[in-house]
Design a protein around this motif. Structure first.
Motif, mmCIF file in Angstrom:
data_model
loop_
_atom_site.group_PDB
_atom_site.id
_atom_site.type_symbol
_atom_site.label_atom_id
_atom_site.label_comp_id
_atom_site.label_asym_id
_atom_site.label_seq_id
_atom_site.Cartn_x
_atom_site.Cartn_y
_atom_site.Cartn_z
ATOM 1 N N ILE A 45 36.803 35.276 42.613
ATOM 2 C CA ILE A 45 37.401 36.323 43.445
ATOM 3 C C ILE A 45 38.727 36.787 42.844
ATOM 4 O O ILE A 45 39.020 37.988 42.780
ATOM 5 C CB ILE A 45 37.589 35.821 44.887
ATOM 6 N N PHE A 46 39.544 35.846 42.370
ATOM 7 C CA PHE A 46 40.806 36.220 41.732
ATOM 8 C C PHE A 46 40.547 37.060 40.483
ATOM 9 O O PHE A 46 41.233 38.063 40.243
ATOM 10 C CB PHE A 46 41.617 34.976 41.363
ATOM 11 N N ALA A 47 39.578 36.630 39.700
ATOM 12 C CA ALA A 47 39.243 37.375 38.484
ATOM 13 C C ALA A 47 38.766 38.788 38.825
ATOM 14 O O ALA A 47 39.111 39.757 38.139
ATOM 15 C CB ALA A 47 38.177 36.626 37.690
ATOM 16 N N LEU A 48 37.982 38.900 39.892
ATOM 17 C CA LEU A 48 37.501 40.209 40.326
ATOM 18 C C LEU A 48 38.666 41.115 40.707
ATOM 19 O O LEU A 48 38.688 42.309 40.349
ATOM 20 C CB LEU A 48 36.551 40.037 41.513
ATOM 21 N N ALA A 49 39.630 40.573 41.430
ATOM 22 C CA ALA A 49 40.788 41.376 41.839
ATOM 23 C C ALA A 49 41.511 41.943 40.622
ATOM 24 O O ALA A 49 41.861 43.136 40.586
ATOM 25 C CB ALA A 49 41.742 40.534 42.682
ATOM 26 N N LEU A 50 41.735 41.124 39.615
ATOM 27 C CA LEU A 50 42.421 41.596 38.417
ATOM 28 C C LEU A 50 41.570 42.603 37.654
ATOM 29 O O LEU A 50 42.082 43.594 37.128
ATOM 30 C CB LEU A 50 42.779 40.412 37.517
ATOM 31 N N GLU A 51 40.267 42.361 37.608
ATOM 32 C CA GLU A 51 39.353 43.277 36.919
ATOM 33 C C GLU A 51 39.386 44.669 37.542
ATOM 34 O O GLU A 51 39.257 45.683 36.839
ATOM 35 C CB GLU A 51 37.934 42.703 36.977
ATOM 36 N N LEU A 52 39.597 44.730 38.854
ATOM 37 C CA LEU A 52 39.613 46.006 39.565
ATOM 38 C C LEU A 52 41.009 46.626 39.604
ATOM 39 O O LEU A 52 41.228 47.614 40.303
ATOM 40 C CB LEU A 52 39.087 45.815 40.991
ATOM 41 N N GLY A 53 41.931 46.053 38.855
ATOM 42 C CA GLY A 53 43.282 46.596 38.819
ATOM 43 C C GLY A 53 44.144 46.175 39.983
ATOM 44 O O GLY A 53 45.116 46.860 40.322
ATOM 45 N N GLY A 54 43.808 45.036 40.594
ATOM 46 C CA GLY A 54 44.522 44.564 41.772
ATOM 47 C C GLY A 54 45.398 43.362 41.494
ATOM 48 O O GLY A 54 45.840 43.126 40.367
ATOM 49 N N THR A 55 45.621 42.567 42.543
ATOM 50 C CA THR A 55 46.517 41.418 42.474
ATOM 51 C C THR A 55 45.870 40.208 43.128
ATOM 52 O O THR A 55 45.044 40.350 44.038
ATOM 53 C CB THR A 55 47.859 41.720 43.156
ATOM 54 N N ILE A 56 46.280 39.022 42.694
ATOM 55 C CA ILE A 56 45.707 37.782 43.218
ATOM 56 C C ILE A 56 46.307 37.387 44.554
ATOM 57 O O ILE A 56 45.798 36.508 45.234
ATOM 58 C CB ILE A 56 45.883 36.632 42.218
ATOM 59 N N THR A 57 47.414 38.009 44.944
ATOM 60 C CA THR A 57 47.990 37.733 46.261
ATOM 61 C C THR A 57 48.763 38.946 46.737
ATOM 62 O O THR A 57 49.595 39.484 46.011
ATOM 63 C CB THR A 57 48.892 36.485 46.263
ATOM 64 N N ALA A 58 48.460 39.379 47.963
ATOM 65 C CA ALA A 58 49.098 40.573 48.507
ATOM 66 C C ALA A 58 50.197 40.250 49.500
ATOM 67 O O ALA A 58 51.155 41.008 49.626
ATOM 68 C CB ALA A 58 48.047 41.451 49.181
ATOM 69 N N GLU A 59 50.073 39.111 50.214
ATOM 70 C CA GLU A 59 51.056 38.819 51.262
ATOM 71 C C GLU A 59 51.223 37.335 51.543
ATOM 72 O O GLU A 59 52.167 36.954 52.235
ATOM 73 C CB GLU A 59 50.680 39.544 52.558
ATOM 74 N N HIS A 60 50.362 36.483 51.036
ATOM 75 C CA HIS A 60 50.471 35.050 51.330
ATOM 76 C C HIS A 60 51.353 34.311 50.343
ATOM 77 O O HIS A 60 51.736 33.168 50.587
ATOM 78 C CB HIS A 60 49.083 34.396 51.347
ATOM 79 N N GLY A 61 51.662 34.922 49.222
ATOM 80 C CA GLY A 61 52.471 34.271 48.209
ATOM 81 C C GLY A 61 51.638 33.544 47.179
ATOM 82 O O GLY A 61 50.418 33.412 47.283
ATOM 83 N N VAL A 62 52.327 33.037 46.159
ATOM 84 C CA VAL A 62 51.686 32.301 45.061
ATOM 85 C C VAL A 62 51.603 30.815 45.397
ATOM 86 O O VAL A 62 50.560 30.181 45.240
ATOM 87 C CB VAL A 62 52.464 32.517 43.748
ATOM 88 N N GLY A 63 52.732 30.251 45.863
ATOM 89 C CA GLY A 63 52.770 28.832 46.212
ATOM 90 C C GLY A 63 52.332 27.947 45.067
ATOM 91 O O GLY A 63 52.589 28.222 43.887
ATOM 92 N N ARG A 64 51.629 26.881 45.430
ATOM 93 C CA ARG A 64 51.064 25.980 44.417
ATOM 94 C C ARG A 64 49.604 26.292 44.130
ATOM 95 O O ARG A 64 49.065 25.850 43.125
ATOM 96 C CB ARG A 64 51.221 24.531 44.890
ATOM 97 N N LEU A 65 48.994 27.075 45.012
ATOM 98 C CA LEU A 65 47.565 27.339 44.876
ATOM 99 C C LEU A 65 47.245 28.305 43.741
ATOM 100 O O LEU A 65 46.183 28.212 43.128
ATOM 101 C CB LEU A 65 47.010 27.912 46.190
ATOM 102 N N LYS A 66 48.137 29.238 43.462
ATOM 103 C CA LYS A 66 47.781 30.328 42.545
ATOM 104 C C LYS A 66 48.717 30.430 41.343
ATOM 105 O O LYS A 66 48.807 31.483 40.706
ATOM 106 C CB LYS A 66 47.777 31.657 43.311
#
Length: 444
Positions: free
Chosen positions: A388-409
């Protein structure tokens, strides 16, 4: 280090301190400290700086990216007791607040003056202003009113060495120096600890109008979002839910939402022209929708928004949820939801999709069997999240819009930013926190 009596407790007495709503299995901090005055935060950080002890700032623990979970041997700095609204200036339309103020409480206080605090995260009833600032939280009203950063005018921040600075100003305009307010907002407690904020309030809309539009499938609903974007009207709320999420809400609440369609778009307009604007929007999607319901009074509007508010609780009733958070260009929403459906089928996992369609923000929710809190995420679910993260980047998007990066991403943040920008961010981190004590292991 001298703190007021009973301001700290051993972590063993705080079973929730190790994790947050993300479910990330954090470590056990050495202490949980709950200051009741800014000077205590300064004293704590000065001592931590001297001894090079890590400090994890934390609000309500409602985060979804493991940005404020416990770290072995660290001090967990719980700011929830700093919870006062210090001033609400109706003439200047601003409020000065401490970081532990609950978001909904600030909005309610503003409402008494005919004002509102516009950011409206899904956790509005439990999240704190400080946590919202740390993650630059968004929410349902983001389509029109933006995110937390758009409503923060000034911040009081304790730096890593214990010094207190004030950045920004209490005026609407001002461009003296670098925009440090925007830098601290969204920095996830890695640059300093927010102990106070001046936030912008806006007039509470005189009218609202709401529509719930159902569609044969979520791809058609995504096309409807594009039609709304092109309409010339900017809705305050523009939410999307897929059919599987509607079915889960039906199971939990005894409703019959999915009988009306296999996807739902919730639209809300506000202001003196709310009804007229809603009519423009419903006309724009009439040829695509299977059913459209509208409301102009508060009670009926709340009923139409009910499905969106109950989406996450309905999925939490099904099992363990992994709440993902991506954004793509709005014109590519249909591609994103189709891609997520393919990922679910290929990985053999249950994925439900809802989100803030007005700004391209989707929440693909992976639901797995319920188990112990520290059970590892099933391999198929972890693989689906990565895709899903890879798909977001492939579509010109971002891996996080409002939850933050934290330790997960963290690793995905590096991929999105690229090595040059990632290195630049590290240099900023080192400028503010040369000893690396503030929320280590998070964000970067």
């Amino acid at each position: 280090m001298t703190l007021s009596p009973a301001v700290d407790a051993w972590a063993e007495e705080e079973p929730g301190a190790a994790t947050d709503r993300s479910g990330w299995p954090g470590g056990i901090p050495s202490r949980v400290v709950r200051p009741r005055a800014v000077i205590e935060v300064q004293q704590l950080l000065a001592e931590a700086y001297r001894t090079r002890t890590p400090v994890i700032p934390r609000g309500a623990g409602s985060g979804l990216a493991a940005g404020a979970v416990g770290v072995e041997g660290a001090i967990l700095l719980d700011l929830s007791a700093l919870d006062r609204i210090l001033e609400l200036d109706a003439d200047e339309q601003l409020a000065r607040v401490e970081p532990g103020v609950i978001t909904a409480d600030l909005d309610a206080a503003a409402s008494a003056h005919g004002l509102m605090y516009a950011p409206d995260p899904g956790s509005v009833g439990i999240s704190t202003i400080g946590g919202n600032i740390a993650t630059n939280a968004g929410g349902l009203r983001g389509a029109k009113y933006g995110v937390t950063r758009d409503h923060v005018l000034a911040l009081d921040v304790v730096l890593a060495d214990g010094s207190l600075v004030r950045v920004g100003r209490d005026t609407i305009k001002g461009v003296t120096g670098y925009d440090l307010v925007s830098l601290f907002t969204g920095s996830e407690g890695t640059l300093g600890v927010v102990v106070g904020a001046t936030v912008r309030l806006i007039p509470r809309p005189a009218r609202t109008a709401t529509a719930a539009a159902y569609f044969a499938d979520i791809a058609t609903a995504a096309r409807a979002v594009t039609a709304i974007t092109r309409s010339g009207v900017r809705p305050a709320v523009l939410e999307i839910l897929d059919g599987r999420t509607l079915a889960a809400i039906d199971d939990l609440e005894g409703t019959a939402l999915r009988e009306r369609g296999d996807a739902l778009v919730v639209i809300q307009t506000d202001g003196y022209g709310a009804e007229e604007e809603l009519e423009v929007l419903t006309s724009a999607i009439a040829a695509l929708a299977t059913d459209v319901q509208t409301a102009t009074d508060a009670a009926a509007s709340d009923a139409l928004l009910f499905a969106r508010r109950r989406a996450l609780p309905a999925l939490e009733a099904l099992g363990r949820v992994l709440i993902e958070d991506i954004a793509v260009p709005r014109k590519r929403l249909a591609e994103a939801v189709d891609g997520i459906s393919d990922i679910a089928q290929e990985e053999g996992v249950d994925i439900f999709v809802f989100g803030h369609a007005g700004d391209g923000n989707l929440h693909p929710i992976i639901v797995t069997e319920r188990g112990a809190a520290d059970d590892p995420v099933p391999d198929a679910a972890a693989s689906a999240a990565e895709r899903i993260f890879a798909l977001a980047l492939e579509l010109g998007g971002t891996i996080t819009a409002e939850h933050g990066v934290g330790r997960l991403k963290k690793e995905w943040a590096l991929r999105e930013l690229g090595p040059e920008v990632h290195a630049l961010q590290w240099r900023l981190k080192e400028a503010f926190d040369s000893r690396g004590i503030l929320n280590p292991g998070s964000s970067l």
